[in-house]
Design a protein around this motif. Structure first.
Motif, short mmCIF file in Angstrom:
data_model
loop_
_atom_site.label_atom_id
_atom_site.label_comp_id
_atom_site.label_asym_id
_atom_site.label_seq_id
_atom_site.Cartn_x
_atom_site.Cartn_y
_atom_site.Cartn_z
N THR A 41 97.39 33.84 -31.05
CA THR A 41 98.93 33.63 -31.10
C THR A 41 99.18 34.92 -32.21
OG1 THR A 41 99.68 32.46 -32.77
CG2 THR A 41 99.67 31.37 -30.22
N ARG A 45 103.17 32.82 -34.21
CA ARG A 45 103.40 31.86 -33.67
C ARG A 45 103.99 31.68 -32.42
NH1 ARG A 45 101.43 27.30 -37.74
NH2 ARG A 45 99.93 29.21 -38.64
N THR A 47 104.42 34.07 -29.41
CA THR A 47 103.67 34.37 -28.06
C THR A 47 102.00 34.33 -27.55
OG1 THR A 47 105.64 36.46 -28.29
CG2 THR A 47 103.55 36.33 -27.10
N VAL A 48 101.83 33.58 -26.76
CA VAL A 48 100.18 33.88 -26.37
C VAL A 48 100.05 34.73 -26.19
CG1 VAL A 48 98.57 32.73 -25.69
CG2 VAL A 48 100.61 31.49 -26.20
#
Length: 72
Positions: A41, A45, A47-48
């Protein structure tokens, strides 16, 4: 990733990307022993960036090291 809980595992000190383990919540309330996926990510955290299958911890870690925008 619906229904899975992301748990921080390893953070890159150069770029801040985080390798996380994705676990299912078991019927008794705890997280599954084994990760269902590994994900990288963004630092916050939100966005993957990349997703790896259950048996790809080594590949996920290598990707965190080598795909880092701050890598030499």
């Amino acid at each position: 990733m619906a229904g899975l809980v992301l748990v921080p595992w390893i953070a890159c000190t150069r770029c801040g990307q985080v390798l996380m383990r994705a676990h299912a919540r078991e019927s008794w309330g705890d997280l599954s022993y084994l990760a269902r996926h590994y994900v990288i990510t963004t630092q916050n955290r939100a966005t993957v960036l990349l997703r790896f299958p259950t048996d790809s911890a080594d590949a996920a870690f290598a990707s965190l090291q080598h795909a880092c925008p701050g890598a030499p």
